[in-house]
Motif scaffolding. Sequence first.
Motif, short mmCIF file in Angstrom:
data_model
loop_
_atom_site.label_atom_id
_atom_site.label_comp_id
_atom_site.label_asym_id
_atom_site.label_seq_id
_atom_site.Cartn_x
_atom_site.Cartn_y
_atom_site.Cartn_z
N ALA A 36 57.45 36.49 -1.10
CA ALA A 36 58.59 37.34 -1.49
C ALA A 36 59.59 37.46 -0.35
N MET A 37 59.09 37.57 0.86
CA MET A 37 59.98 37.67 2.01
C MET A 37 60.73 36.37 2.24
N ILE A 38 60.04 35.26 2.13
CA ILE A 38 60.69 33.95 2.30
C ILE A 38 61.79 33.77 1.25
N ARG A 39 61.49 34.13 0.01
CA ARG A 39 62.50 34.02 -1.06
C ARG A 39 63.69 34.92 -0.75
N HIS A 40 63.42 36.11 -0.25
CA HIS A 40 64.49 37.07 0.08
C HIS A 40 65.40 36.52 1.18
N TRP A 41 64.81 35.84 2.15
CA TRP A 41 65.59 35.30 3.24
C TRP A 41 66.46 34.11 2.82
N GLY A 42 66.15 33.52 1.70
CA GLY A 42 66.99 32.45 1.17
C GLY A 42 66.45 31.05 1.43
N PRO A 43 66.94 30.11 0.64
CA PRO A 43 66.42 28.74 0.69
C PRO A 43 66.85 27.96 1.94
N ASP A 44 67.86 28.44 2.64
CA ASP A 44 68.37 27.70 3.80
C ASP A 44 67.62 28.02 5.10
N LEU A 45 66.68 28.94 5.05
CA LEU A 45 65.95 29.31 6.25
C LEU A 45 65.01 28.17 6.67
N GLU A 46 65.10 27.80 7.93
CA GLU A 46 64.24 26.73 8.45
C GLU A 46 62.80 27.20 8.49
N MET A 47 61.87 26.27 8.30
CA MET A 47 60.45 26.58 8.29
C MET A 47 60.00 27.26 9.58
N GLU A 48 60.49 26.77 10.71
CA GLU A 48 60.08 27.34 12.00
C GLU A 48 60.51 28.79 12.11
N LYS A 49 61.71 29.10 11.63
CA LYS A 49 62.20 30.48 11.69
C LYS A 49 61.42 31.37 10.74
N ALA A 50 61.10 30.85 9.57
CA ALA A 50 60.30 31.62 8.61
C ALA A 50 58.93 31.91 9.21
N TRP A 51 58.35 30.89 9.84
CA TRP A 51 57.04 31.05 10.49
C TRP A 51 57.12 32.17 11.54
N GLY A 52 58.13 32.12 12.39
CA GLY A 52 58.30 33.12 13.43
C GLY A 52 58.48 34.52 12.89
N ARG A 53 59.32 34.66 11.87
CA ARG A 53 59.55 35.98 11.27
C ARG A 53 58.28 36.55 10.67
N LEU A 54 57.56 35.72 9.94
CA LEU A 54 56.31 36.20 9.32
C LEU A 54 55.27 36.53 10.37
N SER A 55 55.21 35.72 11.41
CA SER A 55 54.24 35.97 12.47
C SER A 55 54.52 37.31 13.16
N ARG A 56 55.79 37.58 13.46
CA ARG A 56 56.16 38.84 14.10
C ARG A 56 55.87 40.04 13.21
N ARG A 57 55.85 39.84 11.92
CA ARG A 57 55.55 40.93 11.00
C ARG A 57 54.05 41.10 10.76
N GLY A 58 53.25 40.30 11.42
CA GLY A 58 51.80 40.49 11.38
C GLY A 58 51.06 39.71 10.32
N PHE A 59 51.67 38.66 9.80
CA PHE A 59 50.96 37.82 8.84
C PHE A 59 50.12 36.81 9.62
N SER A 60 48.94 36.53 9.12
CA SER A 60 48.04 35.60 9.80
C SER A 60 48.51 34.15 9.59
N TYR A 61 48.06 33.27 10.46
CA TYR A 61 48.44 31.86 10.35
C TYR A 61 48.03 31.24 9.02
N PRO A 62 46.81 31.48 8.52
CA PRO A 62 46.47 30.90 7.22
C PRO A 62 47.38 31.40 6.09
N VAL A 63 47.76 32.67 6.15
CA VAL A 63 48.66 33.22 5.12
C VAL A 63 50.04 32.57 5.23
#
Length: 147
Positions: free
Chosen positions: A107-134
């Motif tokens: 849901a967060m990735i969709r909210h950020w939009g389709p143009d977000l690079e994978m590395e940035k999405a990874w970083g944002r999710l990681s900082r928000r406390g999502f685990s690597y497998p998630v």
Amino acid sequence: MKRDDSFEGLLEYAMTLISRSEVTCSQLKRKLVARGASSRTSEKVCRELKESGYIDDRRYCELFISTHGEYGFKRMKVELLKRGIERDLVESMVAFDQEDEVEKALAMIRHWGPDLEMEKAWGRLSRRGFSYPVIREALRRTCGEAS
């Protein structure tokens, strides 16, 4: 005006603090000690307010969890522990469900939009406390949606 550091004065100060926002017992004790109260007096004030229902760490957890939906499981636990919530209460309130976590991350990735690079999405999710497998699973599903 002279500050009242008697038990009654500290209780009044504590009531002023909790009328502004929900606080944990630990946070309230720290504020009382910073004001000059002894740890024994701060404990007594907290006990009084707990018994009368003005402070409740369980209620604080529920409110925090409901207002921080952008946090992953790990960060939620860390933030509650930092606020002085007992580990047993945190463990009982913050349950890990892999599929729920993946859905939240998606849901967060969709909210950020389709143009977000994978590395940035990874970083944002990681900082928000999502685990690597998630994160890995959410990004895998996102790539499948883009196809």
